[in-house]
Design a protein around this motif. Structure first.
Motif, PDB file in Angstrom:
ATOM      1  N   ALA A   1       0.831  -1.209   0.000  1.00 55.50           N
ATOM      2  CA  ALA A   1       0.000   0.000   0.000  1.00 55.50           C
ATOM      3  C   ALA A   1       0.865   1.259   0.000  1.00 55.50           C
ATOM      4  O   ALA A   1       1.870   1.341   0.708  1.00 55.50           O
ATOM      5  CB  ALA A   1      -0.915  -0.008   1.217  1.00 55.50           C
ATOM      6  N   GLU A   2       0.477   2.245  -0.807  1.00 58.82           N
ATOM      7  CA  GLU A   2       1.213   3.505  -0.872  1.00 58.82           C
ATOM      8  C   GLU A   2       0.737   4.493   0.187  1.00 58.82           C
ATOM      9  O   GLU A   2       1.430   5.463   0.495  1.00 58.82           O
ATOM     10  CB  GLU A   2       1.062   4.114  -2.264  1.00 58.82           C
ATOM     11  CG  GLU A   2       1.703   3.271  -3.352  1.00 58.82           C
ATOM     12  CD  GLU A   2       1.583   3.909  -4.724  1.00 58.82           C
ATOM     13  OE1 GLU A   2       0.960   4.994  -4.813  1.00 58.82           O
ATOM     14  OE2 GLU A   2       2.107   3.342  -5.704  1.00 58.82           O
ATOM     15  N   GLY A   3      -0.449   4.235   0.737  1.00 50.62           N
ATOM     16  CA  GLY A   3      -0.974   5.099   1.786  1.00 50.62           C
ATOM     17  C   GLY A   3      -1.643   4.265   2.866  1.00 50.62           C
ATOM     18  O   GLY A   3      -1.494   3.041   2.923  1.00 50.62           O
TER      19      GLY A   3
ATOM     20  N   SER B   1     -17.660   2.288   2.669  1.00 47.14           N
ATOM     21  CA  SER B   1     -17.693   3.393   1.706  1.00 47.14           C
ATOM     22  C   SER B   1     -16.348   4.110   1.590  1.00 47.14           C
ATOM     23  O   SER B   1     -16.132   4.879   0.639  1.00 47.14           O
ATOM     24  CB  SER B   1     -18.772   4.407   2.102  1.00 47.14           C
ATOM     25  OG  SER B   1     -20.057   3.812   2.033  1.00 47.14           O
ATOM     26  N   LYS B   2     -15.451   3.897   2.520  1.00 46.08           N
ATOM     27  CA  LYS B   2     -14.132   4.532   2.466  1.00 46.08           C
ATOM     28  C   LYS B   2     -13.285   3.857   1.382  1.00 46.08           C
ATOM     29  O   LYS B   2     -13.192   2.630   1.318  1.00 46.08           O
ATOM     30  CB  LYS B   2     -13.442   4.420   3.830  1.00 46.08           C
ATOM     31  CG  LYS B   2     -14.196   5.137   4.952  1.00 46.08           C
ATOM     32  CD  LYS B   2     -13.472   4.962   6.276  1.00 46.08           C
ATOM     33  CE  LYS B   2     -14.264   5.580   7.433  1.00 46.08           C
ATOM     34  NZ  LYS B   2     -14.329   7.051   7.316  1.00 46.08           N
ATOM     35  N   GLU B   3     -12.662   4.662   0.556  1.00 43.72           N
ATOM     36  CA  GLU B   3     -11.905   4.129  -0.577  1.00 43.72           C
ATOM     37  C   GLU B   3     -10.729   3.254  -0.151  1.00 43.72           C
ATOM     38  O   GLU B   3     -10.320   2.359  -0.888  1.00 43.72           O
ATOM     39  CB  GLU B   3     -11.389   5.283  -1.450  1.00 43.72           C
ATOM     40  CG  GLU B   3     -12.487   6.014  -2.207  1.00 43.72           C
ATOM     41  CD  GLU B   3     -11.922   7.043  -3.155  1.00 43.72           C
ATOM     42  OE1 GLU B   3     -10.671   7.162  -3.231  1.00 43.72           O
ATOM     43  OE2 GLU B   3     -12.716   7.744  -3.813  1.00 43.72           O
ATOM     44  N   ASN B   4     -10.184   3.527   1.038  1.00 45.53           N
ATOM     45  CA  ASN B   4      -9.014   2.758   1.472  1.00 45.53           C
ATOM     46  C   ASN B   4      -9.371   1.601   2.398  1.00 45.53           C
ATOM     47  O   ASN B   4      -8.499   1.034   3.066  1.00 45.53           O
ATOM     48  CB  ASN B   4      -7.988   3.671   2.139  1.00 45.53           C
ATOM     49  CG  ASN B   4      -8.570   4.453   3.314  1.00 45.53           C
ATOM     50  OD1 ASN B   4      -9.784   4.594   3.431  1.00 45.53           O
ATOM     51  ND2 ASN B   4      -7.704   4.971   4.165  1.00 45.53           N
TER      52      ASN B   4
ATOM     53  N   ASN C   1     -21.629  -3.409  -3.185  1.00 50.84           N
ATOM     54  CA  ASN C   1     -21.041  -4.459  -4.028  1.00 50.84           C
ATOM     55  C   ASN C   1     -19.520  -4.358  -4.092  1.00 50.84           C
ATOM     56  O   ASN C   1     -18.913  -4.332  -5.162  1.00 50.84           O
ATOM     57  CB  ASN C   1     -21.626  -4.405  -5.441  1.00 50.84           C
ATOM     58  CG  ASN C   1     -21.314  -5.660  -6.240  1.00 50.84           C
ATOM     59  OD1 ASN C   1     -21.184  -6.749  -5.681  1.00 50.84           O
ATOM     60  ND2 ASN C   1     -21.201  -5.512  -7.553  1.00 50.84           N
ATOM     61  N   VAL C   2     -18.880  -4.355  -2.916  1.00 51.62           N
ATOM     62  CA  VAL C   2     -17.418  -4.250  -2.873  1.00 51.62           C
ATOM     63  C   VAL C   2     -16.751  -5.500  -2.288  1.00 51.62           C
ATOM     64  O   VAL C   2     -15.531  -5.651  -2.399  1.00 51.62           O
ATOM     65  CB  VAL C   2     -16.980  -3.020  -2.044  1.00 51.62           C
ATOM     66  CG1 VAL C   2     -17.428  -1.738  -2.721  1.00 51.62           C
ATOM     67  CG2 VAL C   2     -17.509  -3.085  -0.615  1.00 51.62           C
TER      68      VAL C   2
ATOM     69  N   VAL D   1     -12.806  -5.969  -1.361  1.00 50.20           N
ATOM     70  CA  VAL D   1     -12.728  -5.822   0.089  1.00 50.20           C
ATOM     71  C   VAL D   1     -12.995  -7.200   0.679  1.00 50.20           C
ATOM     72  O   VAL D   1     -14.004  -7.835   0.373  1.00 50.20           O
ATOM     73  CB  VAL D   1     -13.758  -4.800   0.616  1.00 50.20           C
ATOM     74  CG1 VAL D   1     -13.709  -4.735   2.143  1.00 50.20           C
ATOM     75  CG2 VAL D   1     -13.490  -3.420   0.021  1.00 50.20           C
ATOM     76  N   ILE D   2     -12.089  -7.670   1.530  1.00 49.01           N
ATOM     77  CA  ILE D   2     -12.203  -9.020   2.087  1.00 49.01           C
ATOM     78  C   ILE D   2     -13.133  -8.995   3.297  1.00 49.01           C
ATOM     79  O   ILE D   2     -12.877  -8.312   4.287  1.00 49.01           O
ATOM     80  CB  ILE D   2     -10.821  -9.566   2.499  1.00 49.01           C
ATOM     81  CG1 ILE D   2      -9.894  -9.638   1.284  1.00 49.01           C
ATOM     82  CG2 ILE D   2     -10.964 -10.937   3.162  1.00 49.01           C
ATOM     83  CD1 ILE D   2     -10.385 -10.538   0.166  1.00 49.01           C
ATOM     84  N   GLY D   3     -14.211  -9.742   3.201  1.00 54.44           N
ATOM     85  CA  GLY D   3     -15.167  -9.833   4.302  1.00 54.44           C
ATOM     86  C   GLY D   3     -15.051 -11.158   5.024  1.00 54.44           C
ATOM     87  O   GLY D   3     -14.910 -12.220   4.397  1.00 54.44           O
ATOM     88  N   VAL D   4     -15.086 -11.106   6.349  1.00 56.24           N
ATOM     89  CA  VAL D   4     -15.067 -12.306   7.182  1.00 56.24           C
ATOM     90  C   VAL D   4     -16.219 -12.203   8.175  1.00 56.24           C
ATOM     91  O   VAL D   4     -16.432 -11.150   8.783  1.00 56.24           O
ATOM     92  CB  VAL D   4     -13.725 -12.452   7.922  1.00 56.24           C
ATOM     93  CG1 VAL D   4     -13.804 -13.539   8.990  1.00 56.24           C
ATOM     94  CG2 VAL D   4     -12.604 -12.766   6.937  1.00 56.24           C
TER      95      VAL D   4
END
Length: 402
Positions: free
Chosen positions: A203-205, A291-294, A317-318, A328-331
């Motif tokens: 990750a760059e940020g 909803s956060k891009e990161n 739908n992420v 986005v990894i959901g557990v």
């Protein structure tokens, strides 16, 4: 053995010459051989006793072997609600044990796990009837202190299940039948981290890992949420990244080892707790994080919270199982048809299951033993990771209730 069929728990001289002294040494050797034989027998007997003790310690359910109810006891069993199939599975386990032992029970619970006052009223009503024992899964462990004091004073043994009561008044709770929730939360973190570690490394940020807990009052949810956070901190720092924990005050304060401020951290674990324990409100909290891009991952720490995460994803739908592709990894945690379907189709990477059926089952056994006047010890149960590859395995499938 009935109990052990239901669970899979389970456990290593000098040579002397000379004619005049030979008979003496022969006698001594015979004596030594006899002593050695006796010593070996004693050692083997001690080892067998130690092995039996170890097996019993490894299998806490062994304490119920051969148990029979001295009378046709009836127990009030206080669940947190009936809004999730988790509690229906627990009641199914209670019924199985009650049928085996010849006892009866009445399962009671509020409409929602956030209806704390309603549960306390039910508990007080049950205590007033002076039962021979009571099962308790407290919605809010701090709210049952007075009731437990009354149980201790009246000699009513209490067995807590699903959720322990850490500061229970002395003499009130005779045993806990609960998941090792710290371990279970850590299992979720370990499996999630394997899917996102490369994303974090490259990750760059700053990136965000979300966690939605349905509350910050029940001990099992507290321990599970903290177990996930602390293991995730450990894993991230081992790979040279800094971590901050933000959001709900309880979980921020309970976190161990976070080493950066939110603004400066490589990874922020963002923890959300809704005002009430509903899927809809958990969904609102999850949507704010997703909803956060990161945001790269999110954990729903029980059935209600996990279903809330999935409800949020229906709009966004992420979620997915390929972090390298931007998913986005959901557990999740627990089972139920909604979570199982999400694991099967890859919306969730996987989930951790416990066994409410066996917790209900052993709660009835523990209460029966206590009502008989027997000493009872705790029965801890583990959390198990499942994903699309192992849902049908024989050690996993029985725990995936609908």
């Amino acid at each position: 053995m009935k109990i052990k069929k239901l669970i899979a728990l389970g456990l290593c001289a000098a040579m002397v010459s000379g004619m005049t002294v030979a008979p003496v040494f022969a006698a001594e050797e015979a004596t030594e051989e006899t002593a050695e034989t006796e010593e070996t027998a004693e050692t083997e007997e001690t080892a067998a006793e130690e092995e039996a003790t170890t097996e019993d310690a490894a299998d806490p359910a062994a304490q119920f072997e051969g148990l029979k109810a001295n009378e046709a006891y009836e127990f009030p069993m206080m669940v947190k609600s009936f809004q999730s199939t988790y509690w229906q599975a627990a009641v199914e386990g209670m019924q199985k044990a009650a049928d085996e032992l010849g006892v009866t029970f009445t399962a009671q619970g509020p409409n929602s796990e956030s209806d704390i006052a309603d549960q306390v009223n039910m508990i007080n009503t049950a205590i007033a009837a002076k039962p021979v024992g009571m099962g308790l899964a407290a919605c809010d462990t701090s709210s049952v202190t007075d009731a437990l004091k009354k149980c201790a004073a009246d000699g009513i043994p209490v067995v807590t299940f699903d959720t322990g009561v850490a500061d229970a008044p002395e003499g009130s709770v005779v045993a806990e039948v609960v998941t090792d929730n710290t371990q279970a939360g850590a299992v979720a973190a370990e499996n999630m981290y394997g899917a996102i570690k490369d994303v974090i490394a490259n990750a760059e940020g700053q990136v965000i890992i979300g966690e939605v807990n349905q509350d910050a009052t029940a001990q099992n949810i507290q321990m599970r949420g903290a177990g996930f956070i602390n293991k995730m901190i450990e894993l991230i720092q081992a790979d040279g990244k800094t971590v901050a924990v933000a959001g709900n005050e309880f979980y921020v304060n309970a976190a161990e080892g976070a080493d950066a401020k939110e603004a400066d951290a490589d990874v922020v674990i963002q923890v959300a707790v809704p005002a009430q324990t509903t899927v809809e409100l958990c969904s609102t909290e999850a949507q704010a994080i997703l909803s956060k891009e990161n945001c790269i991952a999110i954990f729903g720490s029980n059935q209600v919270a996990a279903e809330g995460v999935l409800a949020a994803n229906a709009n966004l739908n992420v979620l997915g199982s390929d972090a390298a592709a931007g998913d986005v990894i959901g557990v999740g945690f627990d089972a139920g048809s909604i979570i199982k379907a999400a694991v099967q189709d890859g919306t969730f990477l996987g989930a951790v299951t416990q066994s409410p059926l066996m917790m209900g089952y052993y709660a009835i056994y523990a209460l029966t033993a206590a009502a008989n006047g027997d000493e009872v010890s705790d029965v801890p149960t583990a959390g198990y990771w499942y994903d699309a590859t192992n849902m049908e395995d024989e050690e996993i499938a029985p725990n995936l209730y609908d």
